[in-house]
Design a protein around this motif. Structure first.
Motif, PDB file in Angstrom:
ATOM      1  N   ASN A 161      10.972   5.780  -8.323  1.00 25.00           N
ATOM      2  CA  ASN A 161      10.218   4.869  -9.188  1.00 25.00           C
ATOM      3  C   ASN A 161       9.320   3.920  -8.398  1.00 25.00           C
ATOM      4  OD1 ASN A 161      11.563   5.968 -11.429  1.00 25.00           O
ATOM      5  ND2 ASN A 161      13.233   4.501 -11.216  1.00 25.00           N
ATOM      6  N   ALA A 162       8.863   4.353  -7.221  1.00 27.06           N
ATOM      7  CA  ALA A 162       8.041   3.483  -6.388  1.00 27.06           C
ATOM      8  C   ALA A 162       6.736   3.146  -7.097  1.00 27.06           C
ATOM      9  CB  ALA A 162       7.753   4.149  -5.052  1.00 27.06           C
ATOM     10  N   LEU A 163       6.310   1.892  -6.975  1.00 28.01           N
ATOM     11  CA  LEU A 163       5.040   1.456  -7.540  1.00 28.01           C
ATOM     12  C   LEU A 163       3.895   1.917  -6.651  1.00 28.01           C
ATOM     13  CD1 LEU A 163       5.896  -2.252  -8.442  1.00 28.01           C
ATOM     14  CD2 LEU A 163       5.615  -0.362 -10.044  1.00 28.01           C
ATOM     15  N   PRO A 164       2.665   1.897  -7.155  1.00 26.24           N
ATOM     16  CA  PRO A 164       1.516   2.078  -6.271  1.00 26.24           C
ATOM     17  C   PRO A 164       1.577   1.053  -5.141  1.00 26.24           C
ATOM     18  CG  PRO A 164       0.833   2.162  -8.557  1.00 26.24           C
ATOM     19  CD  PRO A 164       2.275   1.755  -8.563  1.00 26.24           C
ATOM     20  N   VAL A 165       1.053   1.408  -3.983  1.00 24.53           N
ATOM     21  CA  VAL A 165       1.289   0.614  -2.785  1.00 24.53           C
ATOM     22  C   VAL A 165       0.825  -0.834  -2.944  1.00 24.53           C
ATOM     23  CG1 VAL A 165      -0.898   1.352  -1.730  1.00 24.53           C
ATOM     24  CG2 VAL A 165       0.987   0.551  -0.288  1.00 24.53           C
ATOM     25  N   SER A 166      -0.310  -1.060  -3.605  1.00 22.23           N
ATOM     26  CA  SER A 166      -0.804  -2.431  -3.749  1.00 22.23           C
ATOM     27  C   SER A 166       0.157  -3.280  -4.575  1.00 22.23           C
ATOM     28  CB  SER A 166      -2.195  -2.442  -4.385  1.00 22.23           C
ATOM     29  OG  SER A 166      -2.158  -1.808  -5.655  1.00 22.23           O
ATOM     30  N   GLN A 167       0.648  -2.709  -5.681  1.00 24.06           N
ATOM     31  CA  GLN A 167       1.586  -3.442  -6.532  1.00 24.06           C
ATOM     32  C   GLN A 167       2.927  -3.653  -5.822  1.00 24.06           C
ATOM     33  OE1 GLN A 167       1.887  -1.682 -10.464  1.00 24.06           O
ATOM     34  NE2 GLN A 167      -0.278  -1.090 -10.446  1.00 24.06           N
ATOM     35  N   ALA A 168       3.375  -2.653  -5.091  1.00 25.94           N
ATOM     36  CA  ALA A 168       4.638  -2.770  -4.366  1.00 25.94           C
ATOM     37  C   ALA A 168       4.549  -3.866  -3.308  1.00 25.94           C
ATOM     38  CB  ALA A 168       5.000  -1.436  -3.721  1.00 25.94           C
ATOM     39  N   LEU A 169       3.429  -3.954  -2.605  1.00 24.39           N
ATOM     40  CA  LEU A 169       3.274  -4.982  -1.570  1.00 24.39           C
ATOM     41  C   LEU A 169       3.266  -6.380  -2.184  1.00 24.39           C
ATOM     42  CD1 LEU A 169       0.632  -3.274   0.762  1.00 24.39           C
ATOM     43  CD2 LEU A 169       3.074  -3.626   1.213  1.00 24.39           C
ATOM     44  N   ILE A 170       2.660  -6.514  -3.356  1.00 24.38           N
ATOM     45  CA  ILE A 170       2.691  -7.814  -4.047  1.00 24.38           C
ATOM     46  C   ILE A 170       4.129  -8.171  -4.420  1.00 24.38           C
ATOM     47  CG2 ILE A 170       2.025  -9.020  -6.155  1.00 24.38           C
ATOM     48  CD1 ILE A 170      -0.623  -7.466  -6.049  1.00 24.38           C
ATOM     49  N   ALA A 171       4.850  -7.184  -4.967  1.00 31.92           N
ATOM     50  CA  ALA A 171       6.246  -7.438  -5.365  1.00 31.92           C
ATOM     51  C   ALA A 171       7.104  -7.802  -4.159  1.00 31.92           C
ATOM     52  CB  ALA A 171       6.815  -6.210  -6.076  1.00 31.92           C
ATOM     53  N   PHE A 172       6.915  -7.102  -3.038  1.00 30.79           N
ATOM     54  CA  PHE A 172       7.677  -7.432  -1.838  1.00 30.79           C
ATOM     55  C   PHE A 172       7.291  -8.809  -1.292  1.00 30.79           C
ATOM     56  CE2 PHE A 172       8.592  -2.773  -1.289  1.00 30.79           C
ATOM     57  CZ  PHE A 172       9.975  -2.901  -1.250  1.00 30.79           C
ATOM     58  N   SER A 173       6.024  -9.177  -1.411  1.00 32.90           N
ATOM     59  CA  SER A 173       5.595 -10.514  -0.968  1.00 32.90           C
ATOM     60  C   SER A 173       6.326 -11.596  -1.757  1.00 32.90           C
ATOM     61  CB  SER A 173       4.078 -10.658  -1.136  1.00 32.90           C
ATOM     62  OG  SER A 173       3.379  -9.715  -0.361  1.00 32.90           O
ATOM     63  N   VAL A 174       6.406 -11.393  -3.088  1.00 32.78           N
ATOM     64  CA  VAL A 174       7.139 -12.348  -3.935  1.00 32.78           C
ATOM     65  C   VAL A 174       8.611 -12.366  -3.552  1.00 32.78           C
ATOM     66  CG1 VAL A 174       7.861 -12.851  -6.297  1.00 32.78           C
ATOM     67  CG2 VAL A 174       5.500 -12.142  -5.829  1.00 32.78           C
ATOM     68  N   GLN A 175       9.184 -11.176  -3.383  1.00 28.63           N
ATOM     69  CA  GLN A 175      10.606 -11.085  -3.047  1.00 28.63           C
ATOM     70  C   GLN A 175      10.931 -11.856  -1.769  1.00 28.63           C
ATOM     71  OE1 GLN A 175      12.137  -7.089  -2.638  1.00 28.63           O
ATOM     72  NE2 GLN A 175      13.829  -7.740  -1.328  1.00 28.63           N
ATOM     73  N   PHE A 176      10.148 -11.643  -0.717  1.00 29.75           N
ATOM     74  CA  PHE A 176      10.488 -12.258   0.564  1.00 29.75           C
ATOM     75  C   PHE A 176      10.139 -13.746   0.610  1.00 29.75           C
ATOM     76  CE2 PHE A 176      10.344  -7.769   2.274  1.00 29.75           C
ATOM     77  CZ  PHE A 176      11.719  -7.690   2.408  1.00 29.75           C
ATOM     78  N   LEU A 177       9.174 -14.171  -0.204  1.00 27.82           N
ATOM     79  CA  LEU A 177       8.949 -15.613  -0.340  1.00 27.82           C
ATOM     80  C   LEU A 177      10.184 -16.262  -0.953  1.00 27.82           C
ATOM     81  CD1 LEU A 177       7.248 -18.178  -0.284  1.00 27.82           C
ATOM     82  CD2 LEU A 177       6.273 -17.487  -2.496  1.00 27.82           C
ATOM     83  N   LEU A 178      10.731 -15.632  -1.981  1.00 27.66           N
ATOM     84  CA  LEU A 178      11.924 -16.157  -2.644  1.00 27.66           C
ATOM     85  C   LEU A 178      13.126 -16.143  -1.697  1.00 27.66           C
ATOM     86  CD1 LEU A 178      11.470 -14.419  -6.107  1.00 27.66           C
ATOM     87  CD2 LEU A 178      11.068 -16.823  -5.572  1.00 27.66           C
ATOM     88  N   VAL A 179      13.274 -15.063  -0.914  1.00 27.92           N
ATOM     89  CA  VAL A 179      14.364 -14.998   0.058  1.00 27.92           C
ATOM     90  C   VAL A 179      14.254 -16.149   1.059  1.00 27.92           C
ATOM     91  CG1 VAL A 179      15.314 -13.676   1.987  1.00 27.92           C
ATOM     92  CG2 VAL A 179      14.730 -12.514  -0.132  1.00 27.92           C
ATOM     93  N   GLY A 180      13.038 -16.386   1.560  1.00 26.57           N
ATOM     94  CA  GLY A 180      12.853 -17.483   2.510  1.00 26.57           C
ATOM     95  C   GLY A 180      13.224 -18.827   1.913  1.00 26.57           C
TER      96      GLY A 180
END
Length: 341
Positions: A161-180
């Protein structure tokens, strides 16, 4: 002529009151002795060990037990699932921090390093820039000496269920901001601050207490990431990262630089430069801007290899340099004596 002393009746009201008072005092003293390891009477709050453990247990339940129950059965792309779980965890940690600050720690929420403003945002951005720059240099070292080559650019990964790369990178950016945000608030804001206060011993200076608190929070940070460490040196790598992030907190008394460093390190390492691609269990799974394939010796190219260890040391040097320039000098700004009781 003086009157002879008359023996006091043991059953007189005054004597009974005296006996009752002594009994009450003994009970109070016993209660105080019993509660002494748990409660600081001077500061009117639990002792530092219990403040740390209590917050840690609440966050662990909120971040490890509840998210799988809420999101575990949902058919979501990994990037979206990670962002959703960490958004929930941020809410849990912020709620714990608010309750802890007001009712347990007896301090302001901003005392955890969350005095957000223009300067705070600038420092967080500087931490992010430093992390992106250094991890890019680490990849450059691997490529220049032939320990890696780029196999794909803007790779979406092969996760279900991988997203298109641009959308996935945005989602990972949000995820790791929240983790930090939530990991720094927990490990540096709550744990390090309370550990430094609790370690103010007669034979230990204020500076020594802060350094001991830094060591305590860094060890705990490493232990929590033990699932990502396949060996003792790998565990030491996470402890070292905790020391660097904690040092940035100690010399700024703010979570801005640590959050910037932490969030950008996670994103750069995993989804920009693909340095985590060296792990067999994560190779080619997540979306990444660059996807390298590593062929060099493990002692250099592993997650805890010498190249990455050198990168962490360089991050520390550049971060300290930035703080020195911005603050016109370097000193320990976190002080356990500043706690609000």
């Amino acid at each position: 002529m003086s009157k002879p002393d008359v023996p006091r009746d043991a059953d007189s009201p005054s004597n009974q009151q005296s006996v009752a008072t002594r009994g009450t005092d003994r009970r109070r003293q016993f209660t105080r002795t019993l509660l002494a390891p748990l409660w600081n009477r001077t500061e009117h709050r639990p002792r530092a060990l219990w403040r740390i453990l209590g917050a840690f247990v609440l966050v662990a339940v909120g971040s490890q037990v509840l998210p799988p129950v809420l999101f575990g059965n949902r058919d979501l792309p990994p990037s979206v699932l990670g962002a959703a779980q960490n958004a929930f965890t941020v809410i849990i940690v912020l709620l714990v921090a608010v309750v802890w600050a007001w009712n347990v720690d007896r301090r302001r929420l901003t005392d955890y390093g969350l005095d957000v403003g223009p300067e705070w945002i600038r420092d967080a951005a500087a931490g992010a820039v430093i992390a992106f720059l250094v991890w890019g240099m680490a990849l450059g070292v691997h490529l220049s000496v032939g320990w890696a080559h780029i196999s794909a650019v803007l790779s979406p990964g092969v996760a279900a269920n991988a997203l298109p790369v641009s959308q996935a990178l945005i989602a990972f950016s949000v995820q790791f901001l929240l983790v930090g945000i939530w990991e720094e608030l927990l490990f540096r804001g709550i744990v390090l601050t309370n550990a430094a206060e609790g370690l103010q011993l007669r034979w230990l200076s204020e500076r020594g207490a802060v350094l001991a608190g830094l060591g305590t929070s860094s060890l705990l940070f490493g232990v929590v990431h033990v699932d990502q460490a396949a060996s003792l040196p790998a565990l030491a790598f996470w402890v070292l990262m905790g020391v660097v992030l904690g040092s940035a907190y100690v010399v700024t008394d703010s979570l801005a630089v640590p959050i910037g460093l932490h969030s950008a390190t996670n994103l750069a390492f995993n989804n920009v430069y693909g340095l985590s691609n060296v792990r067999p269990e994560t190779a080619e799974i997540a979306a990444t801007v660059l996807r390298p394939e590593f062929t060099g010796p493990a002692r250099f190219v592993a997650v805890s290899g010498l190249v990455n260890v050198g990168a962490v040391v360089l991050i520390a040097v550049l971060s300290i340099g930035y703080v020195t320039v911005q603050r016109r000098g370097l000193r320990m700004r976190l002080s356990p004596a500043d706690s609000v009781s």
